[in-house]
Design a protein around this motif. Sequence first.
Motif, PDB file in Angstrom:
ATOM      1  N   SER A 176      -6.655  -0.959  -1.267  1.00 56.30           N
ATOM      2  CA  SER A 176      -6.003  -1.063  -2.578  1.00 56.30           C
ATOM      3  C   SER A 176      -6.795  -0.301  -3.636  1.00 56.30           C
ATOM      4  O   SER A 176      -6.214   0.405  -4.468  1.00 56.30           O
ATOM      5  CB  SER A 176      -5.871  -2.533  -2.986  1.00 56.30           C
ATOM      6  OG  SER A 176      -5.075  -3.234  -2.056  1.00 56.30           O
ATOM      7  N   LEU A 177      -8.098  -0.441  -3.610  1.00 55.47           N
ATOM      8  CA  LEU A 177      -8.970   0.255  -4.557  1.00 55.47           C
ATOM      9  C   LEU A 177      -8.892   1.769  -4.345  1.00 55.47           C
ATOM     10  O   LEU A 177      -8.696   2.531  -5.297  1.00 55.47           O
ATOM     11  CB  LEU A 177     -10.413  -0.240  -4.402  1.00 55.47           C
ATOM     12  CG  LEU A 177     -11.485   0.420  -5.271  1.00 55.47           C
ATOM     13  CD1 LEU A 177     -11.198   0.214  -6.747  1.00 55.47           C
ATOM     14  CD2 LEU A 177     -12.861  -0.138  -4.926  1.00 55.47           C
ATOM     15  N   ILE A 178      -9.004   2.200  -3.100  1.00 54.35           N
ATOM     16  CA  ILE A 178      -8.975   3.626  -2.766  1.00 54.35           C
ATOM     17  C   ILE A 178      -7.665   4.277  -3.217  1.00 54.35           C
ATOM     18  O   ILE A 178      -7.654   5.404  -3.712  1.00 54.35           O
ATOM     19  CB  ILE A 178      -9.181   3.834  -1.245  1.00 54.35           C
ATOM     20  CG1 ILE A 178     -10.630   3.523  -0.878  1.00 54.35           C
ATOM     21  CG2 ILE A 178      -8.796   5.242  -0.805  1.00 54.35           C
ATOM     22  CD1 ILE A 178     -10.868   3.357   0.616  1.00 54.35           C
ATOM     23  N   HIS A 179      -6.561   3.565  -3.063  1.00 54.49           N
ATOM     24  CA  HIS A 179      -5.250   4.151  -3.378  1.00 54.49           C
ATOM     25  C   HIS A 179      -4.840   3.956  -4.832  1.00 54.49           C
ATOM     26  O   HIS A 179      -3.716   4.286  -5.206  1.00 54.49           O
ATOM     27  CB  HIS A 179      -4.182   3.618  -2.428  1.00 54.49           C
ATOM     28  CG  HIS A 179      -4.362   4.124  -1.027  1.00 54.49           C
ATOM     29  ND1 HIS A 179      -4.263   5.461  -0.693  1.00 54.49           N
ATOM     30  CD2 HIS A 179      -4.677   3.487   0.125  1.00 54.49           C
ATOM     31  CE1 HIS A 179      -4.492   5.617   0.592  1.00 54.49           C
ATOM     32  NE2 HIS A 179      -4.755   4.434   1.116  1.00 54.49           N
ATOM     33  N   GLY A 180      -5.750   3.422  -5.658  1.00 54.09           N
ATOM     34  CA  GLY A 180      -5.510   3.464  -7.094  1.00 54.09           C
ATOM     35  C   GLY A 180      -4.975   2.212  -7.761  1.00 54.09           C
ATOM     36  O   GLY A 180      -4.507   2.292  -8.898  1.00 54.09           O
ATOM     37  N   ILE A 240       0.841  -1.206   0.000  1.00 55.90           N
ATOM     38  CA  ILE A 240       0.000   0.000   0.000  1.00 55.90           C
ATOM     39  C   ILE A 240       0.872   1.250   0.000  1.00 55.90           C
ATOM     40  O   ILE A 240       0.626   2.195  -0.752  1.00 55.90           O
ATOM     41  CB  ILE A 240      -0.986   0.006   1.200  1.00 55.90           C
ATOM     42  CG1 ILE A 240      -2.025  -1.108   1.046  1.00 55.90           C
ATOM     43  CG2 ILE A 240      -1.660   1.372   1.347  1.00 55.90           C
ATOM     44  CD1 ILE A 240      -2.958  -0.987  -0.151  1.00 55.90           C
ATOM     45  N   GLU A 241       1.894   1.245   0.831  1.00 55.53           N
ATOM     46  CA  GLU A 241       2.829   2.382   0.883  1.00 55.53           C
ATOM     47  C   GLU A 241       3.474   2.603  -0.498  1.00 55.53           C
ATOM     48  O   GLU A 241       3.597   3.736  -0.972  1.00 55.53           O
ATOM     49  CB  GLU A 241       3.899   2.069   1.935  1.00 55.53           C
ATOM     50  CG  GLU A 241       4.673   3.243   2.426  1.00 55.53           C
ATOM     51  CD  GLU A 241       5.697   2.848   3.493  1.00 55.53           C
ATOM     52  OE1 GLU A 241       6.534   3.707   3.795  1.00 55.53           O
ATOM     53  OE2 GLU A 241       5.678   1.708   4.003  1.00 55.53           O
ATOM     54  N   SER A 242       3.857   1.515  -1.154  1.00 59.42           N
ATOM     55  CA  SER A 242       4.460   1.589  -2.495  1.00 59.42           C
ATOM     56  C   SER A 242       3.449   2.107  -3.510  1.00 59.42           C
ATOM     57  O   SER A 242       3.780   2.950  -4.355  1.00 59.42           O
ATOM     58  CB  SER A 242       4.967   0.215  -2.930  1.00 59.42           C
ATOM     59  OG  SER A 242       5.919  -0.267  -2.021  1.00 59.42           O
ATOM     60  N   LEU A 243       2.223   1.593  -3.438  1.00 56.14           N
ATOM     61  CA  LEU A 243       1.159   2.021  -4.352  1.00 56.14           C
ATOM     62  C   LEU A 243       0.908   3.524  -4.219  1.00 56.14           C
ATOM     63  O   LEU A 243       0.787   4.231  -5.226  1.00 56.14           O
ATOM     64  CB  LEU A 243      -0.122   1.232  -4.061  1.00 56.14           C
ATOM     65  CG  LEU A 243      -1.362   1.590  -4.860  1.00 56.14           C
ATOM     66  CD1 LEU A 243      -1.156   1.355  -6.351  1.00 56.14           C
ATOM     67  CD2 LEU A 243      -2.558   0.790  -4.352  1.00 56.14           C
ATOM     68  N   ILE A 244       0.840   4.015  -2.997  1.00 53.91           N
ATOM     69  CA  ILE A 244       0.613   5.444  -2.759  1.00 53.91           C
ATOM     70  C   ILE A 244       1.732   6.267  -3.405  1.00 53.91           C
ATOM     71  O   ILE A 244       1.474   7.292  -4.055  1.00 53.91           O
ATOM     72  CB  ILE A 244       0.496   5.742  -1.245  1.00 53.91           C
ATOM     73  CG1 ILE A 244      -0.820   5.150  -0.707  1.00 53.91           C
ATOM     74  CG2 ILE A 244       0.595   7.235  -0.957  1.00 53.91           C
ATOM     75  CD1 ILE A 244      -0.924   5.129   0.814  1.00 53.91           C
TER      76      ILE A 244
END
Length: 146
Positions: free
Chosen positions: A100-104, A68-72
């Motif tokens: 995961s959905l919220i962060h794109g 999640i941190e990487s995705l952001i």
Amino acid sequence: MKKINILLADDDDDDRLFFSEAIEQLGLSVSLKWVVNGAELLDYLKTPNIQLPELIFLDLNMPIKGGIESLIEIRSTDYLKHLSVAIYSTSSAEQDIEESLIHGANIYIRKPSDFDELKAILNKVITTNHQYHSSDLSKENFMMVI
């Protein structure tokens, strides 16, 4: 057919091997690279003059920097935010899927334990990847199911 560049970020040796073997057996024109955590992923993506991957498979639970941190960070970096990111995790927790959905993320894939199921999922994601650039993602069409 153009070679598809795929980057797998996963800290589990067995999962990386399983993934690599499945990709190889599919016989698709794929170039696969892998890293073992989110920090390595972002260092790689920020390397000058590299060819960026068309598709990133991103595990959620990794040391140093998680998925999640990487995705952001990917979504907040101008020249990376267009990349397709498939969350690839053992978690089926609602919170992980929603976050995961919220962060794109473009899609959420629960890691299968069956090799043939993995091949089917990878084949579907790799060959239909571009549909996940759409803006009409919802929780119902976000999680990949075979």
